[in-house]
Scaffold this active site. Structure first.
Site, PDB file in Angstrom:
ATOM      1  N   GLU A  16      48.160  24.582  47.660  1.00 38.84           N
ATOM      2  CA  GLU A  16      47.208  25.620  48.736  1.00 38.84           C
ATOM      3  C   GLU A  16      46.181  24.926  48.909  1.00 38.84           C
ATOM      4  O   GLU A  16      45.665  23.957  48.095  1.00 38.84           O
ATOM      5  CB  GLU A  16      46.637  26.369  47.864  1.00 38.84           C
ATOM      6  CG  GLU A  16      45.488  27.091  48.113  1.00 38.84           C
ATOM      7  CD  GLU A  16      44.794  28.508  46.973  1.00 38.84           C
ATOM      8  OE1 GLU A  16      44.816  29.328  46.524  1.00 38.84           O
ATOM      9  OE2 GLU A  16      43.917  27.567  46.936  1.00 38.84           O
ATOM     10  N   HIS A  77      46.564  33.778  53.760  1.00 39.86           N
ATOM     11  CA  HIS A  77      46.177  34.693  52.731  1.00 39.86           C
ATOM     12  C   HIS A  77      45.483  35.488  53.562  1.00 39.86           C
ATOM     13  O   HIS A  77      44.921  34.968  54.376  1.00 39.86           O
ATOM     14  CB  HIS A  77      45.221  34.013  51.389  1.00 39.86           C
ATOM     15  CG  HIS A  77      45.519  32.770  50.911  1.00 39.86           C
ATOM     16  ND1 HIS A  77      45.485  32.698  49.907  1.00 39.86           N
ATOM     17  CD2 HIS A  77      46.987  32.159  50.597  1.00 39.86           C
ATOM     18  CE1 HIS A  77      45.394  31.734  49.130  1.00 39.86           C
ATOM     19  NE2 HIS A  77      47.072  31.533  49.979  1.00 39.86           N
ATOM     20  N   ALA A 125      44.993  45.472  46.719  1.00 39.63           N
ATOM     21  CA  ALA A 125      45.510  44.199  47.550  1.00 39.63           C
ATOM     22  C   ALA A 125      47.300  44.954  47.847  1.00 39.63           C
ATOM     23  O   ALA A 125      47.976  44.712  48.735  1.00 39.63           O
ATOM     24  CB  ALA A 125      46.139  43.045  46.385  1.00 39.63           C
ATOM     25  N   TYR A 147      47.187  37.181  36.924  1.00 44.50           N
ATOM     26  CA  TYR A 147      46.389  36.769  36.535  1.00 44.50           C
ATOM     27  C   TYR A 147      47.446  36.405  34.423  1.00 44.50           C
ATOM     28  O   TYR A 147      46.633  37.573  34.112  1.00 44.50           O
ATOM     29  CB  TYR A 147      45.435  37.471  36.173  1.00 44.50           C
ATOM     30  CG  TYR A 147      44.755  37.512  37.698  1.00 44.50           C
ATOM     31  CD1 TYR A 147      43.835  36.449  38.101  1.00 44.50           C
ATOM     32  CD2 TYR A 147      45.187  38.085  38.456  1.00 44.50           C
ATOM     33  CE1 TYR A 147      43.248  36.856  39.419  1.00 44.50           C
ATOM     34  CE2 TYR A 147      44.737  38.895  40.266  1.00 44.50           C
ATOM     35  CZ  TYR A 147      44.175  37.632  40.491  1.00 44.50           C
ATOM     36  OH  TYR A 147      43.282  37.923  41.688  1.00 44.50           O
ATOM     37  N   GLN A 178      46.824  33.042  38.841  1.00 49.48           N
ATOM     38  CA  GLN A 178      45.765  32.115  38.753  1.00 49.48           C
ATOM     39  C   GLN A 178      45.659  30.531  38.193  1.00 49.48           C
ATOM     40  O   GLN A 178      46.270  30.326  37.298  1.00 49.48           O
ATOM     41  CB  GLN A 178      44.653  33.031  38.260  1.00 49.48           C
ATOM     42  CG  GLN A 178      43.061  32.683  37.583  1.00 49.48           C
ATOM     43  CD  GLN A 178      42.389  32.302  39.573  1.00 49.48           C
ATOM     44  OE1 GLN A 178      43.173  31.496  39.694  1.00 49.48           O
ATOM     45  NE2 GLN A 178      41.219  33.325  39.737  1.00 49.48           N
ATOM     46  N   GLN A 214      34.101  20.669  37.835  1.00 48.01           N
ATOM     47  CA  GLN A 214      35.018  21.346  38.560  1.00 48.01           C
ATOM     48  C   GLN A 214      35.204  22.113  37.384  1.00 48.01           C
ATOM     49  O   GLN A 214      35.697  23.188  37.554  1.00 48.01           O
ATOM     50  CB  GLN A 214      35.712  20.194  39.317  1.00 48.01           C
ATOM     51  CG  GLN A 214      37.129  21.166  39.942  1.00 48.01           C
ATOM     52  CD  GLN A 214      38.221  20.333  40.448  1.00 48.01           C
ATOM     53  OE1 GLN A 214      38.299  18.858  39.685  1.00 48.01           O
ATOM     54  NE2 GLN A 214      39.194  20.398  40.673  1.00 48.01           N
TER      55      GLN A 214
HETATM   56  P1  FAD Z   1      44.244  43.256  42.980  1.00 48.85           P
HETATM   57  O1  FAD Z   1      45.422  43.550  42.763  1.00 48.85           O
HETATM   58  O2  FAD Z   1      42.970  44.416  43.938  1.00 48.85           O
HETATM   59  O3  FAD Z   1      43.646  43.380  41.578  1.00 48.85           O
HETATM   60  C1  FAD Z   1      42.619  43.760  41.186  1.00 48.85           C
HETATM   61  C2  FAD Z   1      41.881  44.523  39.950  1.00 48.85           C
HETATM   62  O4  FAD Z   1      42.394  46.175  40.143  1.00 48.85           O
HETATM   63  C3  FAD Z   1      42.455  43.821  38.616  1.00 48.85           C
HETATM   64  O5  FAD Z   1      42.218  44.508  37.678  1.00 48.85           O
HETATM   65  C4  FAD Z   1      44.143  45.085  38.626  1.00 48.85           C
HETATM   66  O6  FAD Z   1      44.047  44.847  37.799  1.00 48.85           O
HETATM   67  C5  FAD Z   1      43.632  46.027  39.307  1.00 48.85           C
HETATM   68  N1  FAD Z   1      44.461  46.950  40.302  1.00 48.85           N
HETATM   69  C6  FAD Z   1      45.451  45.854  41.210  1.00 48.85           C
HETATM   70  N2  FAD Z   1      46.414  47.388  41.462  1.00 48.85           N
HETATM   71  C7  FAD Z   1      45.688  48.235  40.921  1.00 48.85           C
HETATM   72  C8  FAD Z   1      46.090  49.206  41.717  1.00 48.85           C
HETATM   73  N3  FAD Z   1      47.041  49.699  42.591  1.00 48.85           N
HETATM   74  N4  FAD Z   1      45.354  50.775  40.745  1.00 48.85           N
HETATM   75  C9  FAD Z   1      44.188  49.823  40.235  1.00 48.85           C
HETATM   76  N5  FAD Z   1      43.726  49.427  39.845  1.00 48.85           N
HETATM   77  C10 FAD Z   1      44.415  48.427  40.024  1.00 48.85           C
HETATM   78  N6  FAD Z   1      40.093  34.788  46.793  1.00 48.85           N
HETATM   79  C11 FAD Z   1      39.965  35.039  48.424  1.00 48.85           C
HETATM   80  O7  FAD Z   1      38.409  35.636  49.284  1.00 48.85           O
HETATM   81  N7  FAD Z   1      40.279  34.113  49.704  1.00 48.85           N
HETATM   82  C12 FAD Z   1      41.800  33.736  48.800  1.00 48.85           C
HETATM   83  O8  FAD Z   1      42.110  32.854  49.809  1.00 48.85           O
HETATM   84  C13 FAD Z   1      41.771  34.230  47.285  1.00 48.85           C
HETATM   85  N8  FAD Z   1      43.203  33.365  47.278  1.00 48.85           N
HETATM   86  C14 FAD Z   1      43.504  33.915  45.855  1.00 48.85           C
HETATM   87  C15 FAD Z   1      45.012  33.308  45.948  1.00 48.85           C
HETATM   88  C16 FAD Z   1      45.444  32.963  44.218  1.00 48.85           C
HETATM   89  C17 FAD Z   1      46.903  32.335  44.238  1.00 48.85           C
HETATM   90  C18 FAD Z   1      44.823  33.500  43.604  1.00 48.85           C
HETATM   91  C19 FAD Z   1      45.380  33.894  42.033  1.00 48.85           C
HETATM   92  C20 FAD Z   1      43.330  34.275  43.747  1.00 48.85           C
HETATM   93  C21 FAD Z   1      43.280  34.648  45.158  1.00 48.85           C
HETATM   94  N9  FAD Z   1      41.879  34.649  45.102  1.00 48.85           N
HETATM   95  C22 FAD Z   1      41.085  34.364  46.947  1.00 48.85           C
HETATM   96  C23 FAD Z   1      41.445  35.534  44.908  1.00 48.85           C
HETATM   97  C24 FAD Z   1      40.874  36.791  44.301  1.00 48.85           C
HETATM   98  O9  FAD Z   1      40.490  37.830  46.223  1.00 48.85           O
HETATM   99  C25 FAD Z   1      39.912  37.693  43.108  1.00 48.85           C
HETATM  100  O10 FAD Z   1      40.205  36.982  41.838  1.00 48.85           O
HETATM  101  C26 FAD Z   1      40.002  39.580  43.385  1.00 48.85           C
HETATM  102  O11 FAD Z   1      39.327  39.134  42.417  1.00 48.85           O
HETATM  103  C27 FAD Z   1      41.281  40.371  42.632  1.00 48.85           C
HETATM  104  O12 FAD Z   1      42.375  40.339  43.769  1.00 48.85           O
HETATM  105  P2  FAD Z   1      43.765  40.596  43.940  1.00 48.85           P
HETATM  106  O13 FAD Z   1      44.448  40.442  45.369  1.00 48.85           O
HETATM  107  O14 FAD Z   1      44.700  40.417  42.435  1.00 48.85           O
HETATM  108  O15 FAD Z   1      43.174  41.760  43.697  1.00 48.85           O
END
Ligand code: FAD
Length: 297
Positions: A16, A77, A125, A147, A178, A214
């Site tokens: 990444e 992303h 997402a 996660y 994560q 960090q």
């Molecule tokens: P979601 O999948 O929406 O999940 C968020 C919360 O909602 C979780 O608690 C989950 O259990 C819950 N949830 C998920 N889907 C549903 C549903 N359909 N109905 C009800 N509840 C639900 N952030 C950035 O800003 N830019 C980046 O480029 C970036 N890259 C990342 C790359 C990786 C590999 C990881 C692990 C994280 C990254 N992040 C990035 C951080 C990420 O955006 C945050 O962790 C954010 O809080 C959650 O994103 P998510 O896509 O997992 O959200």
């Protein structure tokens, strides 16, 4: 090429990177980092995206550069925490025009320092992934985040894993985790996810830590567990930069070797744009990695 196709034949190595913050550095610096990373033969390089879309053009430009100048596939992303459907359409048009086929669909973090409430057409997402597949069938491969130590907003691990199933059903074809420092935590999570019907590849994401601040920042952001040994080493050599570099290198090398020995689906490294350090890391595990990443292994 879609990364999901690659994953049918081999375990993937990926790095990444993030777009540099200073405008004048943006392309030249990162291009040289990408060239050095390409020499390590990653299958894909992922490029982060600001939650409010503020790195949008850099993310697409850098992904396009990867597509045109390396052997690796770019994984762009894309967050939706403050996006309308039209915003997403615009980004997808640009990705499509640049020949980019792989998107890591994310919600993004809700920023703390924004006064007005954020407006978004997407809650999760999974909504973003479903929208992309509904509006552009067959055009993009989507993947997502997971996660091993629970997303901070999830009520329980069970609920978080059930939501992974929703993400899989929304068309995501692999997950990247994560960061974590304790592999046992990952193995337990993997077993629970498989038991709950998550069948797509789950690629562990590893971040080498090489300085004290960090490590503390990562604990705050991810609430990850830190093995007592690593914490003790970091406490002992708190102010010795060189020692912490060596500890980070050796700890992460061992972590990767252990993951490879457990036949995980791939290795993803949060490189922090440090190509020199990543080269040393891959050098440390060169022989085992050459077998682990070989197609059909
Ligand atoms: P979601 O999948 O929406 O999940 C968020 C919360 O909602 C979780 O608690 C989950 O259990 C819950 N949830 C998920 N889907 C549903 C549903 N359909 N109905 C009800 N509840 C639900 N952030 C950035 O800003 N830019 C980046 O480029 C970036 N890259 C990342 C790359 C990786 C590999 C990881 C692990 C994280 C990254 N992040 C990035 C951080 C990420 O955006 C945050 O962790 C954010 O809080 C959650 O994103 P998510 O896509 O997992 O959200």
């Amino acid at each position: 090429m879609k990364i999901s196709e690659l994953l049918k034949h081999k375990r993937t190595l990926s790095f990444e990177i993030f777009p540099p913050k200073r405008e004048d550095d943006t392309l030249t610096l990162i291009q040289s980092t990408i060239a050095k990373m390409d020499a390590l033969n990653p299958d894909f390089i992922s490029v982060t995206y600001g939650a409010l879309g503020n790195t949008l053009s850099n993310t697409v430009d850098i992904a396009k550069h990867i597509k045109e100048n390396t052997k690796a596939q770019p994984l762009a992303h894309l967050t939706c925490v403050s996006s309308t459907r039209q915003d997403i359409d615009r980004v997808c048009d640009r990705l499509q025009q640049s020949g980019i086929e792989n998107i890591l669909t994310l919600r993004g973090d809700i920023p703390q320092n924004v006064d007005a409430p954020l407006f978004s057409d997407f809650k999760h997402a999974s909504d973003l992934s479903s929208y992309i597949h509904a509006t552009r069938p067959g055009q993009f491969m989507t993947a997502g985040a997971c996660y091993p130590e629970i997303h901070p907003q999830a009520g329980s691990m069970k609920e978080d894993i059930e939501n992974l199933k929703i993400k899989q059903d929304a068309g995501m074809e692999f997950f990247t985790t994560q960061l974590f420092f304790d592999n046992q935590v990952f193995y337990q999570f993997l077993m629970a996810a498989r038991k709950a019907g998550v069948t797509i590849p789950i690629i562990p994401g590893i971040m080498p830590v090489t300085n004290y601040n960090q490590l503390d920042r990562m604990i705050q952001i991810t609430r990850c567990m830190v093995p007592i040994k690593l914490r003790n080493y970091f406490d002992r050599y708190k102010d010795d930069k060189e020692a912490l570099q060596e500890i980070g290198l050796i700890f992460t090398s061992y972590q990767i070797l252990d993951l490879m020995a457990h036949d995980v689906d791939g290795i993803h490294i949060y490189s922090m744009n440090k190509s020199g350090f990543i080269a040393k890391l891959m050098g440390n595990v060169e022989y085992v990695a050459s077998r682990f990443f070989a197609p059909g292994e």
